[in-house]
Design a protein around this motif. Structure first.
Motif, short mmCIF file in Angstrom:
data_model
loop_
_atom_site.label_atom_id
_atom_site.label_comp_id
_atom_site.label_asym_id
_atom_site.label_seq_id
_atom_site.Cartn_x
_atom_site.Cartn_y
_atom_site.Cartn_z
N UNK A 143 0.84 -1.21 0.00
CA UNK A 143 0.00 0.00 0.00
C UNK A 143 0.87 1.25 0.00
N UNK A 144 1.90 1.25 0.82
CA UNK A 144 2.76 2.43 0.93
C UNK A 144 3.52 2.69 -0.37
N UNK A 145 4.01 1.64 -1.00
CA UNK A 145 4.74 1.81 -2.27
C UNK A 145 3.82 2.35 -3.35
N UNK A 146 2.62 1.81 -3.47
CA UNK A 146 1.67 2.26 -4.48
C UNK A 146 1.20 3.68 -4.17
N UNK A 147 0.94 3.97 -2.90
CA UNK A 147 0.54 5.34 -2.52
C UNK A 147 1.63 6.35 -2.88
N UNK A 148 2.88 6.00 -2.64
CA UNK A 148 3.99 6.91 -2.96
C UNK A 148 4.08 7.14 -4.46
N UNK A 149 3.93 6.10 -5.25
CA UNK A 149 3.98 6.25 -6.71
C UNK A 149 2.81 7.09 -7.21
N UNK A 150 1.64 6.90 -6.61
CA UNK A 150 0.44 7.64 -7.03
C UNK A 150 0.55 9.13 -6.71
N UNK A 151 1.39 9.49 -5.75
CA UNK A 151 1.54 10.89 -5.36
C UNK A 151 2.42 11.69 -6.32
N UNK A 152 3.10 11.01 -7.23
CA UNK A 152 3.96 11.69 -8.19
C UNK A 152 3.11 12.44 -9.23
N UNK A 153 3.68 13.46 -9.87
CA UNK A 153 2.93 14.19 -10.91
C UNK A 153 2.60 13.29 -12.10
#
Length: 181
Positions: free
Chosen positions: A84-94
């Protein structure tokens, strides 16, 4: 390499870049250029983003985290926190930049923007009604997830070309071998 896009969702088309999981484990992202080519063929960006070995490794790691999140969604199990944390971090990118030119809309972005599109689609899948129609392909070697939008929700294969054709051909051969009573 030419990739297959049959799922109607970018994340569900990206996950099978590792096909036949647990059987042949056919890896389609063997070089950095493969990730860049996939992004262009998927229509996420127009020009291949720069991808190095670290970017390839990151894309594959994110793919596996998203696979496990989709797997948890289908199997109704608790997702792994690190995924979840890895996907959330990637989703936060522009996201990729869009611009309108005389010849139409253009999409430009780097690898992080491409992965942001995929991660956001994975997260949106968890929030959409599509999550209720997620299924695994019935082919024993296929590990594709798909959204069953068929009337009656009785679809069994990820696509008719490939898995569906093989299943129908095998059923036909079986009927031909078995004499009628």
């Amino acid at each position: 390499m030419t990739f297959e896009f049959i799922a109607d969702r970018p994340v569900l088309d990206f996950l099978p870049t590792l096909a036949e999981r647990g059987h042949a484990d056919v890896e389609q992202l063997t070089a950095p250029r493969d990730v860049a080519d996939w992004a262009v063929q998927a229509g996420i960006v127009e020009r291949p983003p720069a991808v190095d070995d670290a970017g390839l490794s990151h894309a594959k790691g994110l793919r596996e985290a998203m696979f496990r999140l989709v797997q948890a969604l289908i199997n109704d199990t608790e997702p792994i926190r690190a995924d979840r944390e890895l996907v959330n971090a990637a989703a936060a990118e522009p996201l990729p930049a869009l611009r309108l030119e005389a010849d139409g809309v253009h999409r430009d972005g780097d690898l992080a923007a491409v992965l942001a599109v995929l991660a956001r689609d994975c997260l949106e899948l968890h929030a959409s009604d599509d999550r209720l129609a997620l299924r695994w392909c019935a082919d024993e070697h296929c590990t594709r997830a798909f959204v069953d939008r068929s009337r009656g929700a009785r679809r069994r294969w990820c696509g008719m070309r490939g898995c569906g054709d093989r299943a129908k051909a095998a059923a036909y051969r079986q009927r031909r071998r078995t004499p009628a009573p």
